[in-house]
Design a protein around this motif. Structure first.
Motif, PDB file in Angstrom:
ATOM      1  N   GLU A 144     -18.530  15.768 -17.151  1.00  0.00           N
ATOM      2  CA  GLU A 144     -18.862  17.091 -16.620  1.00  0.00           C
ATOM      3  C   GLU A 144     -18.837  17.090 -15.093  1.00  0.00           C
ATOM      4  O   GLU A 144     -18.305  18.009 -14.458  1.00  0.00           O
ATOM      5  N   GLN A 145     -19.384  16.064 -14.491  1.00  0.00           N
ATOM      6  CA  GLN A 145     -19.388  15.964 -13.039  1.00  0.00           C
ATOM      7  C   GLN A 145     -17.971  15.819 -12.491  1.00  0.00           C
ATOM      8  O   GLN A 145     -17.607  16.438 -11.482  1.00  0.00           O
ATOM      9  N   SER A 146     -17.168  15.023 -13.163  1.00  0.00           N
ATOM     10  CA  SER A 146     -15.780  14.834 -12.735  1.00  0.00           C
ATOM     11  C   SER A 146     -14.996  16.142 -12.809  1.00  0.00           C
ATOM     12  O   SER A 146     -14.166  16.433 -11.940  1.00  0.00           O
ATOM     13  N   GLN A 147     -15.253  16.924 -13.851  1.00  0.00           N
ATOM     14  CA  GLN A 147     -14.576  18.208 -13.978  1.00  0.00           C
ATOM     15  C   GLN A 147     -14.943  19.140 -12.824  1.00  0.00           C
ATOM     16  O   GLN A 147     -14.103  19.878 -12.309  1.00  0.00           O
ATOM     17  N   LYS A 148     -16.202  19.114 -12.386  1.00  0.00           N
ATOM     18  CA  LYS A 148     -16.620  19.937 -11.248  1.00  0.00           C
ATOM     19  C   LYS A 148     -15.879  19.524  -9.979  1.00  0.00           C
ATOM     20  O   LYS A 148     -15.534  20.380  -9.144  1.00  0.00           O
TER      21      LYS A 148
END
Length: 393
Positions: free
Chosen positions: A112-116
Motif C-alpha cells: 500500500e505504501q509503495s503504491q502511494k
C-alpha cells in the motif's frame, strides 16, 4: 560530457551512498549521456558525519534535514539511500516538489505504501527509478537479450538464490535491517527483492507463490554498524528480531514457467551468492554475481559431442554497457552496475521517460514480497495479481 547538468540531492551516505556517489562521478567518464549528474548536496542527521561524507565523496554541500534538501531550488533529482521506513515520506515529498526520484529497494515498507509512492510520481510526472543494480551487469543484460531473441525458446524454469552468511554469529547486533518497523521484512525484502526483480526482468510476471520463512536467532544485542559496515555492539541488552532470517518459495509465472527462490543470511561460506539458472526448450543460462562478468550458456542446437555449457566473458563491445569500459576481458565489478544504471537514469531524465526498473516495477516487486509473507503466515498459495488489484482500488 553531454547535456545539461542534473543537480543531485542524496539523502543518506552509508554503503549505498558511496556506491551511488561513485556512480554519479564516473558516469561522464565512461558514457556520453544526454544529461550529466552534478553532486550538489547530501543530507544526514549527524552534521559531523554528513559533512565528512560530503567532503570525501565530492558533494558540494550538505544539509542535516532532508526536507531542506527537497526545498532547495538548485536540486533536480532526489536520491534515497536511507532505511526503508523513510522511503515513502521522502519520495512523495520529492515528487510533490517536482523533483525526479531514484530510490533504493525495496520501494516501501508495504504494498500500500509503495503504491502511494507510485501514485505521487505519476501525478507529478517526474522521472523515477528503483535501484535494482544487478539488472545492469552486462552478463545479465546479455541473458535478457538471448531470451528476448528466442534463443532459449519457451522458458520453463528459473532457479534463483541470494545466499549470505553475515548473521551466523549470534552476537551480531540488532541492526535496523532486523526490525520490521524499519525494514518491512528481513532477508526477504533485502535479498529476495533482488532475485524477484531479476526473475521479473528475465522471465516475466509472477502469478502466484507459496513460501515459508524462518527466524533462527530470536534475540540479538542492541547495536548497529560502523560506516565501513563492521558490526558494533552498543549495549549488553538484547532486543527481539522481528523479521525473517531466511525465506524459500515456489512461484508460477503468467507465461507458465515455474520458479524456485531462496534467500538467507545463514548459508556458511556464501558472501553474496546471488545466482540464477534459467531453462528453456532450446537452451539454458546460468549467472553468479560472485563471478559477475561470466554468463554460462547452453544451446541445444550445438552439434552432438560439443554440447555443454560454454562460458561467455561478457566484456566484449557487443555485450550491453561493456563497450563503454575496457578492452575485452578487462574485468568490471560491482560498482559498474551502478554506473550503468545511473547512465540510463540520466538519459531518462533528459528524455522525460522513467527507465526500467521504475516505481511501477517496485510496486510489482513489493506485491510478490507481500504475497510470500502472506503465504508463509497462512500456509497456502497466494495470487499476486489479486494483491495488485486490491491495492489499486
Amino acid at each position: 560530457m553531454g547535456g545539461k547538468d542534473i543537480r543531485v540531492g542524496m539523502v543518506g551516505y552509508q554503503m549505498m551512498g558511496k556506491a551511488h556517489s561513485h556512480a554519479y562521478r564516473d558516469v561522464p567518464f565512461y558514457f556520453d549521456t544526454d544529461a550529466t549528474p552534478k553532486l550538489q548536496a547530501i543530507a544526514g542527521r549527524d552534521e559531523e558525519k554528513v559533512a565528512s561524507a560530503a567532503s570525501k565523496m565530492g558533494w558540494s554541500s550538505y544539509e542535516t534535514d532532508w526536507r531542506r534538501l527537497i526545498e532547495r531550488d538548485d536540486i533536480d533529482l532526489i536520491d534515497i539511500v536511507t532505511p526503508n521506513n523513510t522511503h515513502a515520506d521522502i519520495a512523495i515529498a520529492a515528487a510533490e516538489a517536482g523533483k525526479h526520484v531514484i530510490c533504493e529497494k525495496p520501494l516501501g515498507l508495504t504494498l500500500e505504501q509503495s503504491q502511494k509512492m507510485l501514485d505521487a510520481v505519476k501525478k507529478t510526472g517526474v522521472v523515477n527509478m528503483i535501484c535494482h543494480n544487478y539488472r545492469f551487469a552486462p552478463a545479465v543484460q546479455w541473458a535478457k537479450q538471448l531470451i528476448d531473441e528466442g534463443r532459449l525458446g519457451k522458458i520453463y524454469h528459473i532457479r534463483a538464490t541470494f545466499l549470505q552468511d553475515m548473521l551466523m554469529d549470534p552476537n551480531f547486533p540488532l541492526i535496523w535491517r532486523l526490525k520490521k518497523d524499519v525494514a518491512g521484512s528481513g532477508t526477504l525484502g533485502d535479498l529476495g527483492a533482488h532475485i524477484i526483480d531479476l526473475a521479473r526482468f528475465l522471465v516475466g510476471e509472477l502469478s502466484e507463490v507459496t513460501g515459508m520463512t524462518e527466524t533462527f536467532i530470536k534475540k540479538r544485542p542492541l547495536g548497529g554498524m560502523t560506516s565501513n559496515l563492521k558490526p558494533e555492539i552498543e549495549s549488553h541488552e538484547y532486543g527481539d528480531v522481528t523479521v525473517d532470517d531466511a525465506v524459500a518459495f515456489l512461484a508460477r509465472f503468467e507465461n507458465g514457467a515455474l520458479g524456485t527462490f531462496e534467500a538467507t543470511r545463514y548459508a556458511r561460506g556464501n558472501r553474496a551468492g546471488n545466482r540464477f539458472e534459467i531453462n528453456g526448450e532450446k537452451g539454458s543460462v546460468r549467472w553468479d554475481m560472485e563471478n559477475m562478468n561470466n554468463l554460462q550458456v547452453y544451446l541445444e542446437d550445438d552439434e552432438r559431442g560439443l554440447q555443454g555449457f560454454r562460458t561467455i566473458n561478457c566484456t566484449e563491445e557487443e555485450h550491453p554497457f561493456a563497450g563503454n569500459y575496457w578492452p575485452a576481458a578487462h574485468i568490471m565489478g560491482y560498482e559498474h552496475t551502478f554506473i550503468n544504471l545511473m547512465s540510463e537514469l540520466m538519459n531518462g531524465i533528459a528524455k522525460g521517460d522513467s527507465p526500467e526498473p521504475h516505481f511501477e516495477d517496485g510496486v510489482k516487486n513489493q506485491a510478490v514480497l507481500e504475497a510470500v509473507e502472506t503465504s508463509a503466515r497462512e500456509g497456502q498459495w497466494v495470487d499476486v495479481s489479486k494483491l495488485l488489484d486490491a491495492v489499486r482500488l
